[in-house]
Design an enzyme around this catalytic site. Structure first.
Site: not given
Length: 425
Positions: A29-30, A123, A128, A314, A406
């Site tokens: 995903k990232n 999220c 951030r 994570d 997600r």
């Protein structure tokens, strides 16, 4: 006419079944999100393989469509043609769908020299700030103005190469600087750059498209700006956090799994933790990991999250879920996000003993967990609840699973394929 109420789906897990079998790990995903953003810079068709079906990826797909790009998905292959890109503004509704939408900023600026956008969603893991992104882009000749709740960014004289020292090795800021810098005038240097594998993957793709990026994976990245990029084909790297998730699921059920299409070199800080807990972990070739958790297991002691190549934040919720049923005390120190323990109260609902104080969480292992109604508070926290639910006595029902969707492609189907009793309702 009566009202129609739409009920959000839940995951329902009947715990106590050992996982056994083989799982092919999805694309990261990232990685796929910045790669999709990067296609904006290409004059010609870009083709990305191993793209997972995720709601975040769908959001990126809609952003590209809104920008005027032609996008086609066929199973795990996404083709993007940005030749006729006609827009430089991302609607607020799409920016709110995912935090990572900020990565489109550098790409759109690199292509159009201007961009209008709002603060992204995603999220809630605590502050951030996007200051790192904006401060870096300002050094590259970008003017930033607040316009009725939107941010308008323009580069009147074009994007200029610059020397940028990040105060923190932010992955998103590093990726945005790379995307803005590949077609900038002159050379861009990023010092204290993020070293994550996803940054390397983005750089590899851009280099295939004609960019000149050196040093990705290290703390200094040098980019020589080029006049333009062409399209290219690229395979998205495996998702290292998904790999850690399914390893945690195997361990908490005292099962054994073979994980294929993964990349164990990207898990150098995670695999030793499983071995420390008593799992047998073997790596094969470059893309296979075998884990066996049949032997007695115990607490790993203390886990401290760091930027890559340290233990990834994570993976922290996943390992925390596992340690709730291991003998002994496990201490977690979170150094990346301030609000990364939101899953802890939900694990306590399942019978876990967890004490949280600021950035420290102390887990006292219990003999068993019991099923209950819980809710996913964020992406990885939701995956932690799935992990714990697999070991619970009775039924666990997890709500607000849109967080999980997600980052995980059909998590219930994957786990059912290796013996879990889990369904979506």
């Amino acid at each position: 006419m009566g009202c129609v109420y739409m009920l959000e789906q839940r995951l329902v897990i009947e715990g106590g079944r050992r996982l056994e079998g083989e799982i092919a790990v999805q694309g990261a995903k990232n990685s796929v999100l910045p790669l999709l953003a990067a296609t904006v810079l290409c004059k010609g068709k870009a083709v990305l393989y191993n793209c997972p079906r995720l709601t975040d990826a769908d959001a990126a797909f809609r952003i590209l469509d809104c920008l005027g790009c032609r996008c086609i998905r066929e199973k795990s292959v996404i083709s993007v043609n940005a030749e006729q890109m006609s827009n430089n503004q991302v609607p607020d509704s799409l920016m709110q769908d995912m935090r990572s939408s900020i990565v489109f900023l550098g790409a759109i600026l690199g292509r159009c020299g201007r961009c209008r956008w709002s603060t992204p969603g995603g999220c809630d893991l605590g502050p951030r700030p996007i200051d790192y992104h904006l401060d870096a882009l300002k050094k590259m000749g970008v003017a930033v103005e607040n316009d009725s709740g939107f941010m308008s960014c323009t580069a009147p004289k074009g994007i200029q190469g610059a020397k940028i020292s990040l105060p923190f090795p932010s992955v998103g800021a590093t990726e945005n600087i790379i995307l803005a810098g590949v077609t900038a005038k002159g050379k861009t240097e990023i010092h204290n750059a993020a070293r994550e594998p996803e940054v390397v993957d983005l750089s590899d793709f851009l280099n295939k498209c004609g960019a000149k990026i050196a040093g990705a994976g290290g703390s200094t990245i040098v980019i020589d700006g080029v006049d333009g990029l062409s399209g290219a084909e690229h395979t998205v790297i495996p998702d290292r956090i998904v790999t850690a998730t399914y390893m945690s699921c195997a361990a908490i059920t005292r099962g054994e799994l073979l994980l294929t299409k993964t990349k164990h070199d990207d898990l150098s800080a995670v695999l030793p933790i499983f071995e420390l807990m008593g799992c047998s972990v073997y790596t094969y070739d470059k893309d296979r990991i075998y884990i066996n958790a049949r032997k007695a297991m115990n607490s790993p002691g203390k886990i401290i999250t760091h930027v890559h190549p340290g233990f990834p934040t994570d993976s922290q919720p996943l390992i925390m879920a596992l340690t709730t049923v291991l003998p002994g005390t496990t201490i977690f120190e979170e150094n990346i996000f301030e609000c990364r323990f939101k899953h802890a109260p939900e694990l306590v609902r399942l019978g876990a003993k967890i004490n949280v104080r600021e950035r420290i969480a102390v887990v006292e292992g219990v003999e068993r967990l019991s099923g209950a109604n819980v809710k996913a508070t964020d992406l990885r926290g939701g995956a932690a609840l799935v992990t714990a639910g697999l070991a619970c006595d009775g039924i666990t029902r997890i709500s607000e699973i849109s967080h999980i969707d997600r980052g995980y492609e059909a998590i219930e189907e994957v786990l059912r394929s290796v013996g879990a009793r889990i369904r979506r309702s």
